[in-house]
Motif scaffolding. Structure first.
Motif, PDB file in Angstrom:
ATOM      1  N   VAL A 130       0.841  -1.193   0.000  1.00 57.45           N
ATOM      2  CA  VAL A 130       0.000   0.000   0.000  1.00 57.45           C
ATOM      3  C   VAL A 130       0.876   1.243   0.000  1.00 57.45           C
ATOM      4  N   ASN A 131       0.300   2.327  -0.459  1.00 56.42           N
ATOM      5  CA  ASN A 131       0.974   3.632  -0.479  1.00 56.42           C
ATOM      6  C   ASN A 131       2.277   3.608  -1.272  1.00 56.42           C
ATOM      7  N   MET A 132       2.248   2.917  -2.411  1.00 53.20           N
ATOM      8  CA  MET A 132       3.443   2.832  -3.246  1.00 53.20           C
ATOM      9  C   MET A 132       3.732   4.193  -3.874  1.00 53.20           C
ATOM     10  N   PRO A 133       4.958   4.694  -3.723  1.00 52.01           N
ATOM     11  CA  PRO A 133       5.314   5.974  -4.342  1.00 52.01           C
ATOM     12  C   PRO A 133       5.155   5.909  -5.870  1.00 52.01           C
ATOM     13  N   ALA A 134       4.870   7.044  -6.456  1.00 51.11           N
ATOM     14  CA  ALA A 134       4.611   7.125  -7.893  1.00 51.11           C
ATOM     15  C   ALA A 134       5.772   6.584  -8.714  1.00 51.11           C
ATOM     16  N   ASN A 135       7.015   6.863  -8.303  1.00 48.54           N
ATOM     17  CA  ASN A 135       8.144   6.389  -9.097  1.00 48.54           C
ATOM     18  C   ASN A 135       8.239   4.866  -9.074  1.00 48.54           C
ATOM     19  N   MET A 136       7.857   4.243  -7.972  1.00 49.48           N
ATOM     20  CA  MET A 136       7.862   2.782  -7.912  1.00 49.48           C
ATOM     21  C   MET A 136       6.762   2.203  -8.785  1.00 49.48           C
TER      22      MET A 136
END
Length: 92
Positions: free
Chosen positions: A70-76
């Motif tokens: 959850v809450n994966m950063p956009a770059n990932m």
């Protein structure tokens, strides 16, 4: 850095090729049940971070557990799409 909080594994700070081996090993020891990996605190990530998450997912599945990100950063998320593995990292 990884901290266990109930069924959550909370990752904070940078997780890159420079420190992923230690983070991966530490996380594997915490996969003792169904887990949610909270990535909101990750400040820097690269393809080695995705590799670590896939390794954790395989280990969890092998032990009969689930692992959800959850809450994966956009770059990932962008990297996962680029490599065609976004479906391999179950999320929200």
């Amino acid at each position: 850095m990884i901290a266990a909080n109930g069924d959550r594994l909370v990752l904070t700070g940078p997780i890159t090729i420079a420190n992923v081996r230690e983070e991966a090993a530490g996380g594997l020891t915490l996969l003792t049940g169904d887990r949610v990996v909270d990535l909101a605190g990750v400040t820097e990530a690269d393809s080695s971070t995705l590799s670590m998450l896939l390794e954790w997912r395989r280990a969890a599945e092998h032990a009969g557990h689930t692992l959800r990100c959850v809450n994966m950063p956009a770059n990932m998320s962008s990297l996962a799409r680029l490599y065609g593995i976004e479906g391999g990292l179950p999320g929200e």
